[in-house]
Design a protein around this motif. Sequence first.
Motif, PDB file in Angstrom:
ATOM      1  N   LEU A 199       0.852  -1.349   0.011  1.00 32.34           N
ATOM      2  CA  LEU A 199       0.118   0.022  -0.060  1.00 32.34           C
ATOM      3  C   LEU A 199       0.645   1.286   0.039  1.00 32.34           C
ATOM      4  CD1 LEU A 199      -2.509  -1.001   2.601  1.00 32.34           C
ATOM      5  CD2 LEU A 199      -2.979  -0.920   0.309  1.00 32.34           C
ATOM      6  N   GLN A 200       0.278   2.294  -0.818  1.00 24.69           N
ATOM      7  CA  GLN A 200       1.067   3.496  -0.791  1.00 24.69           C
ATOM      8  C   GLN A 200       0.181   4.517  -0.355  1.00 24.69           C
ATOM      9  OE1 GLN A 200       2.178   4.903  -4.650  1.00 24.69           O
ATOM     10  NE2 GLN A 200       3.230   6.804  -3.766  1.00 24.69           N
ATOM     11  N   GLU A 201       0.527   5.461   1.029  1.00 26.36           N
ATOM     12  CA  GLU A 201      -0.269   6.425   1.009  1.00 26.36           C
ATOM     13  C   GLU A 201      -0.326   7.651   0.195  1.00 26.36           C
ATOM     14  OE1 GLU A 201      -1.179   9.722   4.645  1.00 26.36           O
ATOM     15  OE2 GLU A 201       0.001   7.980   5.057  1.00 26.36           O
ATOM     16  N   VAL A 202      -1.456   8.104  -0.470  1.00 26.07           N
ATOM     17  CA  VAL A 202      -1.449   9.029  -1.577  1.00 26.07           C
ATOM     18  C   VAL A 202      -1.763  10.341  -1.127  1.00 26.07           C
ATOM     19  CG1 VAL A 202      -2.437   9.337  -3.900  1.00 26.07           C
ATOM     20  CG2 VAL A 202      -2.041   6.996  -2.952  1.00 26.07           C
ATOM     21  N   PHE A 203      -2.741  10.608  -0.061  1.00 28.25           N
ATOM     22  CA  PHE A 203      -3.216  11.807   0.156  1.00 28.25           C
ATOM     23  C   PHE A 203      -4.071  11.608   1.328  1.00 28.25           C
ATOM     24  CE2 PHE A 203      -6.888  10.648  -2.494  1.00 28.25           C
ATOM     25  CZ  PHE A 203      -7.717  11.207  -2.095  1.00 28.25           C
TER      26      PHE A 203
ATOM     27  N   GLU B 265     -15.579  -0.303 -12.521  1.00 24.32           N
ATOM     28  CA  GLU B 265     -14.565   0.654 -13.292  1.00 24.32           C
ATOM     29  C   GLU B 265     -14.982   1.989 -12.594  1.00 24.32           C
ATOM     30  OE1 GLU B 265     -14.567   0.414 -17.510  1.00 24.32           O
ATOM     31  OE2 GLU B 265     -14.547  -1.482 -17.498  1.00 24.32           O
ATOM     32  N   THR B 266     -13.947   2.783 -12.586  1.00 30.72           N
ATOM     33  CA  THR B 266     -13.885   4.209 -12.162  1.00 30.72           C
ATOM     34  C   THR B 266     -15.039   5.139 -12.578  1.00 30.72           C
ATOM     35  OG1 THR B 266     -11.940   5.099 -13.156  1.00 30.72           O
ATOM     36  CG2 THR B 266     -11.802   4.173 -10.902  1.00 30.72           C
ATOM     37  N   LYS B 267     -15.167   4.982 -13.881  1.00 28.91           N
ATOM     38  CA  LYS B 267     -15.920   5.879 -14.762  1.00 28.91           C
ATOM     39  C   LYS B 267     -17.354   5.499 -14.200  1.00 28.91           C
ATOM     40  CE  LYS B 267     -13.094   7.456 -18.654  1.00 28.91           C
ATOM     41  NZ  LYS B 267     -13.017   7.280 -19.970  1.00 28.91           N
ATOM     42  N   GLN B 268     -17.657   4.226 -14.320  1.00 29.11           N
ATOM     43  CA  GLN B 268     -19.103   3.784 -13.749  1.00 29.11           C
ATOM     44  C   GLN B 268     -19.571   4.113 -12.375  1.00 29.11           C
ATOM     45  OE1 GLN B 268     -19.466  -0.685 -13.910  1.00 29.11           O
ATOM     46  NE2 GLN B 268     -21.476  -0.491 -13.402  1.00 29.11           N
ATOM     47  N   LEU B 269     -18.273   3.999 -11.623  1.00 31.32           N
ATOM     48  CA  LEU B 269     -18.576   4.485 -10.025  1.00 31.32           C
ATOM     49  C   LEU B 269     -18.756   5.991  -9.858  1.00 31.32           C
ATOM     50  CD1 LEU B 269     -18.550   3.834  -7.063  1.00 31.32           C
ATOM     51  CD2 LEU B 269     -16.061   3.717  -7.126  1.00 31.32           C
ATOM     52  N   ALA B 270     -18.090   6.679 -10.488  1.00 36.43           N
ATOM     53  CA  ALA B 270     -18.127   8.118 -10.654  1.00 36.43           C
ATOM     54  C   ALA B 270     -19.657   8.273 -11.059  1.00 36.43           C
ATOM     55  CB  ALA B 270     -17.515   8.964 -11.675  1.00 36.43           C
ATOM     56  N   ALA B 271     -20.327   7.959 -12.221  1.00 38.20           N
ATOM     57  CA  ALA B 271     -21.335   8.126 -12.542  1.00 38.20           C
ATOM     58  C   ALA B 271     -22.692   7.463 -11.721  1.00 38.20           C
ATOM     59  CB  ALA B 271     -21.778   7.269 -13.869  1.00 38.20           C
ATOM     60  N   ASP B 272     -22.275   6.376 -11.043  1.00 37.12           N
ATOM     61  CA  ASP B 272     -23.341   5.929  -9.999  1.00 37.12           C
ATOM     62  C   ASP B 272     -23.204   6.657  -8.574  1.00 37.12           C
ATOM     63  OD1 ASP B 272     -25.256   3.894  -9.716  1.00 37.12           O
ATOM     64  OD2 ASP B 272     -24.118   2.740  -8.422  1.00 37.12           O
ATOM     65  N   LEU B 273     -22.170   7.284  -8.273  1.00 41.41           N
ATOM     66  CA  LEU B 273     -22.186   8.095  -7.211  1.00 41.41           C
ATOM     67  C   LEU B 273     -22.965   9.121  -7.574  1.00 41.41           C
ATOM     68  CD1 LEU B 273     -18.329   8.023  -6.277  1.00 41.41           C
ATOM     69  CD2 LEU B 273     -20.200   7.403  -4.600  1.00 41.41           C
TER      70      LEU B 273
ATOM     71  N   SER C 191      -8.044  11.466  -9.665  1.00 41.69           N
ATOM     72  CA  SER C 191      -7.227  12.528 -10.047  1.00 41.69           C
ATOM     73  C   SER C 191      -5.965  11.944  -9.667  1.00 41.69           C
ATOM     74  CB  SER C 191      -7.342  13.833  -9.332  1.00 41.69           C
ATOM     75  OG  SER C 191      -6.357  14.796  -9.882  1.00 41.69           O
ATOM     76  N   PHE C 192      -5.634  11.438  -8.660  1.00 38.40           N
ATOM     77  CA  PHE C 192      -4.359  10.773  -8.223  1.00 38.40           C
ATOM     78  C   PHE C 192      -3.907   9.722  -8.960  1.00 38.40           C
ATOM     79  CE2 PHE C 192      -4.427  13.849  -4.655  1.00 38.40           C
ATOM     80  CZ  PHE C 192      -2.981  14.217  -4.317  1.00 38.40           C
TER      81      PHE C 192
ATOM     82  N   THR D 129      -5.148   8.674 -11.797  1.00 37.00           N
ATOM     83  CA  THR D 129      -4.800   9.011 -13.254  1.00 37.00           C
ATOM     84  C   THR D 129      -3.329   9.434 -13.304  1.00 37.00           C
ATOM     85  OG1 THR D 129      -7.108   9.528 -13.567  1.00 37.00           O
ATOM     86  CG2 THR D 129      -5.406  10.239 -15.213  1.00 37.00           C
ATOM     87  N   SER D 130      -2.980  10.456 -12.446  1.00 35.66           N
ATOM     88  CA  SER D 130      -1.758  10.896 -12.710  1.00 35.66           C
ATOM     89  C   SER D 130      -0.658   9.884 -12.376  1.00 35.66           C
ATOM     90  CB  SER D 130      -1.443  12.062 -11.380  1.00 35.66           C
ATOM     91  OG  SER D 130      -0.164  12.496 -11.346  1.00 35.66           O
ATOM     92  N   MET D 131      -0.991   8.649 -11.266  1.00 33.02           N
ATOM     93  CA  MET D 131       0.017   7.696 -11.223  1.00 33.02           C
ATOM     94  C   MET D 131       0.348   7.061 -12.433  1.00 33.02           C
ATOM     95  SD  MET D 131      -0.933   6.734  -7.039  1.00 33.02           S
ATOM     96  CE  MET D 131       0.039   5.616  -6.835  1.00 33.02           C
ATOM     97  N   ARG D 132      -0.844   6.668 -12.689  1.00 36.96           N
ATOM     98  CA  ARG D 132      -0.662   5.659 -14.101  1.00 36.96           C
ATOM     99  C   ARG D 132       0.074   6.301 -15.296  1.00 36.96           C
ATOM    100  NH1 ARG D 132      -5.912   2.113 -15.360  1.00 36.96           N
ATOM    101  NH2 ARG D 132      -4.217   0.683 -15.771  1.00 36.96           N
ATOM    102  N   ALA D 133      -0.130   7.644 -15.386  1.00 37.11           N
ATOM    103  CA  ALA D 133       0.595   8.630 -16.316  1.00 37.11           C
ATOM    104  C   ALA D 133       2.151   8.949 -15.898  1.00 37.11           C
ATOM    105  CB  ALA D 133      -0.122   9.885 -16.442  1.00 37.11           C
ATOM    106  N   GLY D 134       2.482   8.375 -14.789  1.00 40.23           N
ATOM    107  CA  GLY D 134       3.796   8.490 -14.447  1.00 40.23           C
ATOM    108  C   GLY D 134       4.209   9.694 -13.464  1.00 40.23           C
ATOM    109  N   GLY D 135       3.115  10.549 -12.963  1.00 42.46           N
ATOM    110  CA  GLY D 135       3.125  11.674 -12.245  1.00 42.46           C
ATOM    111  C   GLY D 135       3.634  11.348 -11.005  1.00 42.46           C
ATOM    112  N   LEU D 136       3.445  10.384 -10.176  1.00 44.19           N
ATOM    113  CA  LEU D 136       3.731   9.840  -8.944  1.00 44.19           C
ATOM    114  C   LEU D 136       4.283   8.596  -8.923  1.00 44.19           C
ATOM    115  CD1 LEU D 136       0.462  10.852  -7.003  1.00 44.19           C
ATOM    116  CD2 LEU D 136       2.511  12.269  -7.106  1.00 44.19           C
ATOM    117  N   ALA D 137       5.276   8.280  -8.201  1.00 46.23           N
ATOM    118  CA  ALA D 137       5.933   7.013  -8.079  1.00 46.23           C
ATOM    119  C   ALA D 137       4.901   5.969  -7.373  1.00 46.23           C
ATOM    120  CB  ALA D 137       7.220   7.114  -7.136  1.00 46.23           C
TER     121      ALA D 137
END
Length: 179
Positions: free
Chosen positions: A92-96, A139-147, A167-168, A170-178
């Motif tokens: 596990l990684q603490e993200v925010f 899926e996160t898009k489905q969850l966002a819509a259902d929320l 947001s975090f 997406t950034s992590m998968r794009a290489g924005g965070l380790a």
Amino acid sequence: MEDQVILVDLNDNQVGVADKMAAHRSGELHRAISIFVFDRTGQVLLQKRASTKYHSGGLWSNTCCSHPRPNEDTTNAAQRRLREEMGVNCELQEVFSFAYKTRFDNGLIENEYDHVFFGDHDGEPVLNPEEADDWKWMETKQLAADLREHPETYSFWLAACFDRVVSFRTSMRAGGLAE
């Protein structure tokens, strides 16, 4: 002995300890953990909180949520509770972190300084029936819509932090965070 929580100030500095239920009755700010586990396709593992929980029973929520014990490292607490609630063991990684406060219909108050962790895992969890009644990958898009469409079926804290989770992640998968 009743479970205890770590009381904190708005900077997450420990200011004391309290019985968990007493803290939820009085609304004292306390430390919490929320874990989001993702599979290799990016789906998030959700749990349906046990209907017998002291609040938010029967609602869908993130993979695991709990409180560290007094004198317990937050990351160690997150790993322990993920194993205890969902039978999942992963890094596990603490993200925010974020603070939130809400009052429930039963009079209890969540006032938490919540540390949010991400983990990656493929496979089925092994639920602790005292903690969760069901689980699903979503899926996160489905969850966002259902929320947005059915917020009453989800825990307050999931809705409160989900945009930041996406947001975090997406950034992590794009290489924005380790990772």
